[in-house]
Scaffold this motif. Structure first.
Motif, PDB file in Angstrom:
ATOM      1  N   VAL A 278      39.143  25.744  27.341  1.00 38.51           N
ATOM      2  CA  VAL A 278      37.685  25.845  27.715  1.00 38.51           C
ATOM      3  C   VAL A 278      37.049  27.199  27.250  1.00 38.51           C
ATOM      4  O   VAL A 278      35.891  27.113  27.318  1.00 38.51           O
ATOM      5  CB  VAL A 278      37.951  25.818  29.146  1.00 38.51           C
ATOM      6  CG1 VAL A 278      36.545  26.301  30.004  1.00 38.51           C
ATOM      7  CG2 VAL A 278      38.448  24.610  29.700  1.00 38.51           C
TER       8      VAL A 278
ATOM      9  N   ARG B 214      36.458  24.803  21.596  1.00 38.42           N
ATOM     10  CA  ARG B 214      35.438  23.958  22.149  1.00 38.42           C
ATOM     11  C   ARG B 214      34.783  23.039  20.824  1.00 38.42           C
ATOM     12  O   ARG B 214      34.180  21.990  21.083  1.00 38.42           O
ATOM     13  CB  ARG B 214      34.463  24.983  23.108  1.00 38.42           C
ATOM     14  CG  ARG B 214      35.154  25.397  24.122  1.00 38.42           C
ATOM     15  CD  ARG B 214      33.849  25.753  25.183  1.00 38.42           C
ATOM     16  NE  ARG B 214      33.162  26.817  24.422  1.00 38.42           N
ATOM     17  CZ  ARG B 214      33.511  28.138  24.422  1.00 38.42           C
ATOM     18  NH1 ARG B 214      34.238  28.578  24.981  1.00 38.42           N
ATOM     19  NH2 ARG B 214      32.512  28.801  23.859  1.00 38.42           N
TER      20      ARG B 214
ATOM     21  N   ALA C 261      37.172  24.793  33.605  1.00 38.94           N
ATOM     22  CA  ALA C 261      35.927  24.389  33.240  1.00 38.94           C
ATOM     23  C   ALA C 261      34.978  24.766  34.589  1.00 38.94           C
ATOM     24  O   ALA C 261      33.772  25.193  34.380  1.00 38.94           O
ATOM     25  CB  ALA C 261      36.215  22.793  32.917  1.00 38.94           C
TER      26      ALA C 261
ATOM     27  N   TYR D 199      31.640  26.846  33.887  1.00 38.98           N
ATOM     28  CA  TYR D 199      30.640  26.018  33.527  1.00 38.98           C
ATOM     29  C   TYR D 199      30.165  25.253  34.859  1.00 38.98           C
ATOM     30  O   TYR D 199      29.190  24.354  34.722  1.00 38.98           O
ATOM     31  CB  TYR D 199      31.031  24.992  32.381  1.00 38.98           C
ATOM     32  CG  TYR D 199      31.201  25.601  31.181  1.00 38.98           C
ATOM     33  CD1 TYR D 199      30.207  26.309  30.417  1.00 38.98           C
ATOM     34  CD2 TYR D 199      32.413  25.818  30.746  1.00 38.98           C
ATOM     35  CE1 TYR D 199      30.333  27.060  29.271  1.00 38.98           C
ATOM     36  CE2 TYR D 199      32.876  26.266  29.371  1.00 38.98           C
ATOM     37  CZ  TYR D 199      31.615  26.979  28.621  1.00 38.98           C
ATOM     38  OH  TYR D 199      31.883  27.772  27.539  1.00 38.98           O
TER      39      TYR D 199
ATOM     40  N   TYR E 220      30.653  21.821  31.393  1.00 44.44           N
ATOM     41  CA  TYR E 220      31.731  22.057  30.248  1.00 44.44           C
ATOM     42  C   TYR E 220      31.220  21.027  29.067  1.00 44.44           C
ATOM     43  O   TYR E 220      31.102  21.644  27.751  1.00 44.44           O
ATOM     44  CB  TYR E 220      33.066  21.817  30.627  1.00 44.44           C
ATOM     45  CG  TYR E 220      34.096  21.953  29.253  1.00 44.44           C
ATOM     46  CD1 TYR E 220      34.296  23.156  28.847  1.00 44.44           C
ATOM     47  CD2 TYR E 220      34.485  20.660  28.964  1.00 44.44           C
ATOM     48  CE1 TYR E 220      35.219  23.095  27.448  1.00 44.44           C
ATOM     49  CE2 TYR E 220      35.384  20.572  27.676  1.00 44.44           C
ATOM     50  CZ  TYR E 220      36.017  21.710  27.278  1.00 44.44           C
ATOM     51  OH  TYR E 220      36.761  21.786  26.024  1.00 44.44           O
TER      52      TYR E 220
ATOM     53  N   GLY F 215      29.498  24.131  27.638  1.00 49.29           N
ATOM     54  CA  GLY F 215      30.763  24.354  26.739  1.00 49.29           C
ATOM     55  C   GLY F 215      30.823  23.984  25.263  1.00 49.29           C
ATOM     56  O   GLY F 215      31.039  24.484  24.289  1.00 49.29           O
ATOM     57  N   LEU F 216      30.572  22.360  25.284  1.00 48.05           N
ATOM     58  CA  LEU F 216      30.652  21.864  24.110  1.00 48.05           C
ATOM     59  C   LEU F 216      29.264  21.585  23.509  1.00 48.05           C
ATOM     60  O   LEU F 216      29.217  20.868  22.357  1.00 48.05           O
ATOM     61  CB  LEU F 216      31.414  20.192  24.373  1.00 48.05           C
ATOM     62  CG  LEU F 216      32.851  20.449  25.037  1.00 48.05           C
ATOM     63  CD1 LEU F 216      33.422  19.129  24.922  1.00 48.05           C
ATOM     64  CD2 LEU F 216      33.675  21.515  24.372  1.00 48.05           C
TER      65      LEU F 216
END
Length: 264
Positions: free
Chosen positions: A129, A135, A233, A237, A243, A247-248
């Protein structure tokens, strides 16, 4: 999978339990013996995405994987893992290296106490994470699954941690409930029991009996590890949806394409 001759039709293979003699944690993300059912009642589609430990395959097993219609293999391992144990070639599939960076390999290799081993494993799952390199790899994996055709296969070394997190994300995107996601994650402990026993035996032989307990924590899928990633996560986020998006960096269209690929 035993070394028996595979069925000739990919559709038939997608409907049965596929086990590999030379990759014991190989399985369909959508379910092993029967497909998972999402919380809204939708049945997941088998034969689309597979997960595994490292692909040190016999020729027979490589052919069995090819017969599943695999077009892409995603290797999540570090460079040195790939160099030490390169994947067997899967006929008809293109190999892609999506290195999940951020795992403290030196710390894992020099563990002295069980508590330290457990702490390292929690750090590993947090890294999925909070480490940009990790990521980035997971984002590429999910994007390629969304955009790809045919069957896709992803793996790491044991098919447990990096692969386990990716598998959990895919099932979450598909709408599977958390209890089922956790049960699927923990299947590694059943599928890889023989391999784990073998390596723990080697540890006892070469490092001493006192190290067996230390490394056992590293070699199992533990519910607490996956929960640590979920907590990370949520902390960074808000939840797994945050996430995935922030995040991604996956947009709604990509997430929906992954979802559509996984659901029947």
């Amino acid at each position: 999978m035993t070394d028996s001759t595979p069925p000739t039709q990919t559709s038939e293979l997608g409907e049965e339990l596929v086990r590999l003699a030379s990759a014991d944690n190989f399985r369909d993300v959508a379910g092993v013996e029967v497909p998972y059912v999402a919380a809204d009642g939708a049945t997941l589609r088998r034969g689309v995405v597979f997960r595994s430990n490292e692909l040190q395959l016999t020729a027979a097993d490589a052919e069995s994987v090819a017969a599943l219609g695999i077009t892409a293999v995603y290797d999540l391992r570090h460079d040195h893992e790939v160099e030490a144990h390169p994947d067997a070639e899967i006929p008809g599939a293109t190999w892609h290296h999506l290195e999940v960076k951020g795992i403290p390999m030196d710390a894992v290799a020099n563990l002295q106490h069980r508590d330290a081993a457990t702490a390292v494993m929690h750090d590993v799952y947090r890294s999925f994470v909070d480490k940009p390199g990790a990521r980035a790899a997971f984002a590429q994996l999910l994007t390629r699954i969304a955009d790809g055709e045919g069957g896709h296969l992803f793996h790491c070394t044991a098919g447990k941690d990096r692969t386990g997190w990716a598998g959990a994300l895919l099932l979450h995107i598909a709408g599977v409930d958390d209890d089922t996601i956790m049960a699927d994650y923990l299947l590694t402990n059943d599928f890889s029991a023989g391999t784990r026993t073998k390596y723990l035996g080697l540890i006892e032989e070469h490092l001493g009996a006192d190290k067996v307990e230390v490394y056992e924590s590293v070699m199992v899928a533990d519910a607490a590890y996956l929960e640590t990633a979920h907590a990370a996560a949520a902390e960074h986020y808000g939840d797994r949806a945050g996430y995935l998006r922030h995040g991604l960096g996956l947009d709604d269209v990509t997430i929906e394409r992954v979802r559509a690929r996984l659901r029947g």
